[in-house]
Design an enzyme around this catalytic site. Structure first.
Site, PDB file in Angstrom:
ATOM      1  N   ASP A  27      46.063  35.484  43.514  1.00 17.43           N
ATOM      2  CA  ASP A  27      44.721  35.620  42.945  1.00 17.43           C
ATOM      3  C   ASP A  27      44.536  34.492  41.940  1.00 17.43           C
ATOM      4  O   ASP A  27      45.479  34.119  41.244  1.00 17.43           O
ATOM      5  CB  ASP A  27      44.562  36.976  42.261  1.00 17.43           C
ATOM      6  CG  ASP A  27      44.525  38.136  43.239  1.00 17.43           C
ATOM      7  OD1 ASP A  27      44.082  37.934  44.385  1.00 17.43           O
ATOM      8  OD2 ASP A  27      44.936  39.247  42.853  1.00 17.43           O
ATOM      9  N   ASP A  63      39.267  38.275  48.752  1.00 13.43           N
ATOM     10  CA  ASP A  63      38.613  39.375  48.036  1.00 13.43           C
ATOM     11  C   ASP A  63      37.101  39.177  48.011  1.00 13.43           C
ATOM     12  O   ASP A  63      36.325  40.123  48.192  1.00 13.43           O
ATOM     13  CB  ASP A  63      39.121  39.479  46.599  1.00 13.43           C
ATOM     14  CG  ASP A  63      40.609  39.717  46.501  1.00 13.43           C
ATOM     15  OD1 ASP A  63      41.188  40.304  47.436  1.00 13.43           O
ATOM     16  OD2 ASP A  63      41.202  39.317  45.481  1.00 13.43           O
TER      17      ASP A  63
END
EC number: 3.4.23.36
Length: 169
Positions: free
Chosen positions: A129, A148
């Site tokens: 991330d 995401d």
């Protein structure tokens, strides 16, 4: 599976989603110092403190949830179950010819993002991330990646299409 224009569209959205996510993660892993405990060691300002690039290896799911699960349960909940669900959704959109292009795009984006994050879990044991948004406390995200973003965008499109269908019904 017949290679119709519709199926090519679905596969192209999935492949482009996976490619964009994986390329961005390769760049971040190679150029941004990161950590695995959600405290990134390097923060790169893209737009002031509003949009920041960092590198966090997430061993869980959304916002790190599930990172403290036992390894066996993590495999079931973060690998096996998502693969089954993604496969089912892909079969559904390939078979259901009544779905409009926005719905197909939304589902294909969700599938592509899901596959990209599952791939990370298999290949690296965690998901990279790297994006963070903070609009002065008015709007703030967790640390996320392009997969995401694809899943979230797909969900928003499905909601909007659903509301549009209810208005016309």
């Amino acid at each position: 599976m017949k290679l119709t224009k519709r199926n090519v569209y679905i596969l192209l959205v999935i492949i482009l989603t996976i490619a964009a996510d994986q390329i961005s993660k390769v760049i971040v892993r190679a150029n941004v110092v990161g950590r695995t405990d959600f405290t990134p060691s390097e923060r790169i300002s893209l737009i002031g403190e509003y949009f920041v690039l960092m590198n966090v290896e997430n061993t869980g799911a959304f916002l790190g949830m599930g990172s403290d699960l036992s390894p066996g349960l993590r495999i079931v909940l973060l690998l096996i179950l998502p693969i089954i669900v993604l496969g089912y959704v892909l079969l559904h959109i390939l078979k259901d010819k009544s779905l409009d292009n926005w719905t197909l795009f939304a589902f294909a984006s969700i599938i592509g993002g899901g596959i990209a994050n599952v791939y990370d879990r298999i290949a690296y044991g965690s998901v990279t991330d790297f994006l963070f948004i903070d609009l002065g406390g008015v709007f703030k995200t967790g640390i996320f990646n392009l997969a995401d973003l694809s899943v979230t965008t797909g969900m928003v499109i499905l909601l909007l299409v659903s509301f549009r269908k209810k208005k016309t019904a």
